[in-house]
Design a protein around this motif. Structure first.
Motif, PDB file in Angstrom:
ATOM      1  N   THR A   1      -0.904   3.947  -6.412  1.00 38.27           N
ATOM      2  CA  THR A   1      -1.870   4.943  -5.811  1.00 38.27           C
ATOM      3  C   THR A   1      -2.879   5.782  -6.344  1.00 38.27           C
ATOM      4  N   ALA A   2      -3.260   5.965  -7.457  1.00 46.04           N
ATOM      5  CA  ALA A   2      -4.291   6.392  -7.900  1.00 46.04           C
ATOM      6  C   ALA A   2      -5.795   5.946  -7.677  1.00 46.04           C
ATOM      7  N   ALA A   3      -5.356   4.482  -7.545  1.00 41.66           N
ATOM      8  CA  ALA A   3      -6.798   3.976  -7.318  1.00 41.66           C
ATOM      9  C   ALA A   3      -6.726   4.217  -5.649  1.00 41.66           C
ATOM     10  N   GLU A   4      -5.440   3.754  -5.017  1.00 33.47           N
ATOM     11  CA  GLU A   4      -6.129   4.497  -3.221  1.00 33.47           C
ATOM     12  C   GLU A   4      -6.354   5.758  -2.984  1.00 33.47           C
ATOM     13  N   LEU A   5      -5.937   6.102  -3.894  1.00 36.03           N
ATOM     14  CA  LEU A   5      -6.455   7.868  -3.332  1.00 36.03           C
ATOM     15  C   LEU A   5      -7.802   8.192  -3.480  1.00 36.03           C
ATOM     16  N   SER A   6      -8.519   7.410  -4.961  1.00 37.30           N
ATOM     17  CA  SER A   6      -9.671   7.104  -6.126  1.00 37.30           C
ATOM     18  C   SER A   6     -10.659   6.718  -4.336  1.00 37.30           C
TER      19      SER A   6
ATOM     20  N   MET B   1       1.643  -1.405  -0.015  1.00 34.71           N
ATOM     21  CA  MET B   1      -0.425  -0.531   0.309  1.00 34.71           C
ATOM     22  C   MET B   1       0.854   1.588   0.126  1.00 34.71           C
ATOM     23  N   ALA B   2       0.456   2.592  -0.999  1.00 31.82           N
ATOM     24  CA  ALA B   2       1.369   3.179  -1.173  1.00 31.82           C
ATOM     25  C   ALA B   2       0.655   4.889  -0.454  1.00 31.82           C
ATOM     26  N   LEU B   3      -0.209   4.525   0.608  1.00 31.17           N
ATOM     27  CA  LEU B   3      -1.368   5.392   0.683  1.00 31.17           C
ATOM     28  C   LEU B   3      -1.548   5.142   2.644  1.00 31.17           C
ATOM     29  N   ARG B   4      -1.370   6.073   3.049  1.00 32.69           N
ATOM     30  CA  ARG B   4      -1.111   5.016   4.586  1.00 32.69           C
ATOM     31  C   ARG B   4      -2.534   6.097   5.508  1.00 32.69           C
ATOM     32  N   THR B   5      -4.018   5.321   5.999  1.00 28.75           N
ATOM     33  CA  THR B   5      -5.180   6.596   6.353  1.00 28.75           C
ATOM     34  C   THR B   5      -5.608   6.234   7.161  1.00 28.75           C
ATOM     35  N   GLU B   6      -4.703   7.230   8.492  1.00 25.84           N
ATOM     36  CA  GLU B   6      -6.048   7.120  10.280  1.00 25.84           C
ATOM     37  C   GLU B   6      -6.476   8.293  10.335  1.00 25.84           C
ATOM     38  N   THR B   7      -6.959   8.084  11.446  1.00 27.97           N
ATOM     39  CA  THR B   7      -8.978   8.316  12.047  1.00 27.97           C
ATOM     40  C   THR B   7      -8.372   8.565  13.459  1.00 27.97           C
ATOM     41  N   ASP B   8      -8.480   9.511  13.571  1.00 25.88           N
ATOM     42  CA  ASP B   8      -8.692   9.936  14.821  1.00 25.88           C
ATOM     43  C   ASP B   8     -10.195  10.255  15.169  1.00 25.88           C
ATOM     44  N   LYS B   9     -10.904   9.301  16.182  1.00 29.03           N
ATOM     45  CA  LYS B   9     -12.255   8.620  15.777  1.00 29.03           C
ATOM     46  C   LYS B   9     -12.804  10.331  17.565  1.00 29.03           C
ATOM     47  N   GLU B  10     -11.313  10.656  18.143  1.00 25.58           N
ATOM     48  CA  GLU B  10     -12.107  11.068  18.876  1.00 25.58           C
ATOM     49  C   GLU B  10     -12.654  12.755  18.350  1.00 25.58           C
ATOM     50  N   THR B  11     -11.524  13.050  17.119  1.00 25.56           N
ATOM     51  CA  THR B  11     -11.584  14.930  16.694  1.00 25.56           C
ATOM     52  C   THR B  11     -12.410  14.437  15.765  1.00 25.56           C
ATOM     53  N   GLY B  12     -12.708  13.271  14.474  1.00 23.52           N
ATOM     54  CA  GLY B  12     -12.930  13.200  13.453  1.00 23.52           C
ATOM     55  C   GLY B  12     -12.333  13.830  12.218  1.00 23.52           C
TER      56      GLY B  12
ATOM     57  N   LEU C   1       0.944  10.068   1.527  1.00 22.31           N
ATOM     58  CA  LEU C   1       0.809  10.047  -0.050  1.00 22.31           C
ATOM     59  C   LEU C   1       2.751   9.106   0.773  1.00 22.31           C
ATOM     60  N   ASP C   2       2.490   7.150   0.525  1.00 21.34           N
ATOM     61  CA  ASP C   2       3.490   6.951   1.479  1.00 21.34           C
ATOM     62  C   ASP C   2       4.799   5.903   0.554  1.00 21.34           C
TER      63      ASP C   2
ATOM     64  N   ALA D   1     -13.222  15.748   8.760  1.00 17.27           N
ATOM     65  CA  ALA D   1     -12.666  17.022   7.940  1.00 17.27           C
ATOM     66  C   ALA D   1     -11.382  15.219   7.741  1.00 17.27           C
ATOM     67  N   VAL D   2     -10.668  16.005   6.988  1.00 21.36           N
ATOM     68  CA  VAL D   2      -9.085  15.825   6.186  1.00 21.36           C
ATOM     69  C   VAL D   2      -7.910  16.779   6.106  1.00 21.36           C
ATOM     70  N   VAL D   3      -7.000  15.673   6.416  1.00 18.07           N
ATOM     71  CA  VAL D   3      -5.975  16.048   6.193  1.00 18.07           C
ATOM     72  C   VAL D   3      -5.286  15.142   5.371  1.00 18.07           C
ATOM     73  N   VAL D   4      -4.588  16.247   4.174  1.00 17.53           N
ATOM     74  CA  VAL D   4      -3.416  15.479   2.752  1.00 17.53           C
ATOM     75  C   VAL D   4      -2.150  15.689   3.024  1.00 17.53           C
ATOM     76  N   THR D   5      -1.085  14.375   3.204  1.00 17.01           N
ATOM     77  CA  THR D   5      -0.230  15.365   3.163  1.00 17.01           C
ATOM     78  C   THR D   5       0.884  13.449   2.636  1.00 17.01           C
ATOM     79  N   GLY D   6       2.587  13.978   2.227  1.00 18.31           N
ATOM     80  CA  GLY D   6       3.204  13.330   1.765  1.00 18.31           C
ATOM     81  C   GLY D   6       4.374  13.287   3.020  1.00 18.31           C
ATOM     82  N   ALA D   7       4.159  12.050   2.625  1.00 19.94           N
ATOM     83  CA  ALA D   7       5.827  11.585   4.189  1.00 19.94           C
ATOM     84  C   ALA D   7       6.732  11.832   3.583  1.00 19.94           C
TER      85      ALA D   7
END
Length: 257
Positions: A31-36, A1-12, A18-19, A50-56
């Motif tokens: 990676t394009a398919a994973e993003l979509s 997997m070239a994409l990491r997704t983490e969710t903070d359940k407390e903050t939403g 991008l990894d 809400a979402v934040v997107v960044t690169g590793a």
């Protein structure tokens, strides 16, 4: 997997990273398919507001398409397959707010993501540039996206100067591409703080506001985007000539602004 997704359940707040740091977070077809898929999944996840997107890695947010990827094209001159066209949240009908956190380089196809974020936060060491013209390619989707955020002259200069010039985070802030500049390494933390505030508000009101802001410019953007495939088909050099220019890029210097 070239994409990491983490969710903070407390903050939403979800953090999408991008990894592929060894590739400067360049995007291949997987990676394009994973993003979509990630953006579409967030549509159904009420725990994400809400979402934040960044690169590793800190060296790059994203450097666009992975040049090692082979993208098959239809034989028709009236059709072009763009592997990055659906990597952004709006292309996947996600209207939850997205904040981009930029550390290091953001160039080329990175603007597909930056152009569909609500706003951009960058480290003071971040740089922005568009290499398309240097390598014989038309900057269409990228330039159109940036024209929604920056003054015409600034977009034209960045798009036309190619690799010869890089826009600093401070200059990007002055021209409206970036809404906040942080200390080195601080972009993600600042973006998460902002996302946390937004996620704490009633989500219906937030998403309605996102739609309202985008509706103010969507007609002009959609009309411009409709021209992009034809401009690319007419103006791009053949792939083998592009590859030759890319191989010959060597140590050509650049200036920052």
């Amino acid at each position: 997997m070239a994409l990491r997704t983490e969710t903070d359940k407390e903050t939403g707040v979800a953090l999408v990273t991008l990894d592929r740091p060894e590739k400067h977070n360049a995007i291949d077809l997987a990676t394009a398919a994973e993003l979509s898929a990630a953006w579409r999944a967030f549509r159904f996840d009420d725990g994400v507001r809400a979402v934040v997107v960044t690169g590793a890695g800190g060296r790059a947010f994203c450097t666009g398409i992975d040049r090692g990827v082979e993208v098959p094209q239809p034989s028709s001159p009236y059709a072009i397959d763009d592997p990055l066209i659906a990597i952004g949240p709006k292309a996947n009908d996600l209207w939850k707010p997205v904040i981009a956190a930029v550390e290091g380089m953001a160039c080329g196809g990175a603007f597909y993501l930056l152009g569909e974020a609500e706003f951009v936060i960058a480290s003071k060491e971040a740089t922005f540039f568009d290499p398309h013209t240097t390598y014989g390619m038309v900057s269409a989707y990228e330039a159109i996206s940036m024209a929604q955020r920056m003054p015409f002259g600034e977009v034209a200069r960045m798009s036309l100067m190619g690799t010869a010039e890089r826009v600093t985070a401070q200059r990007a802030y002055e021209t409206g591409l970036v809404s906040e500049v942080t200390a080195p390494g601080g972009a993600v933390a600042a973006a998460l703080r902002a996302a946390g505030v937004i996620a704490s508000y009633p989500t219906e009101a937030v998403q309605g506001t996102v739609r309202a802001v985008w509706s103010a410019k969507e007609a002009a953007r959609a009309q411009a985007m409709a021209h992009a495939p034809h401009l690319i088909a007419l103006g791009n050099l053949p792939p083998e000539r592009q590859a030759e220019l890319f191989r010959g890029r060597g140590g050509s210097g650049f200036r920052t602004r």
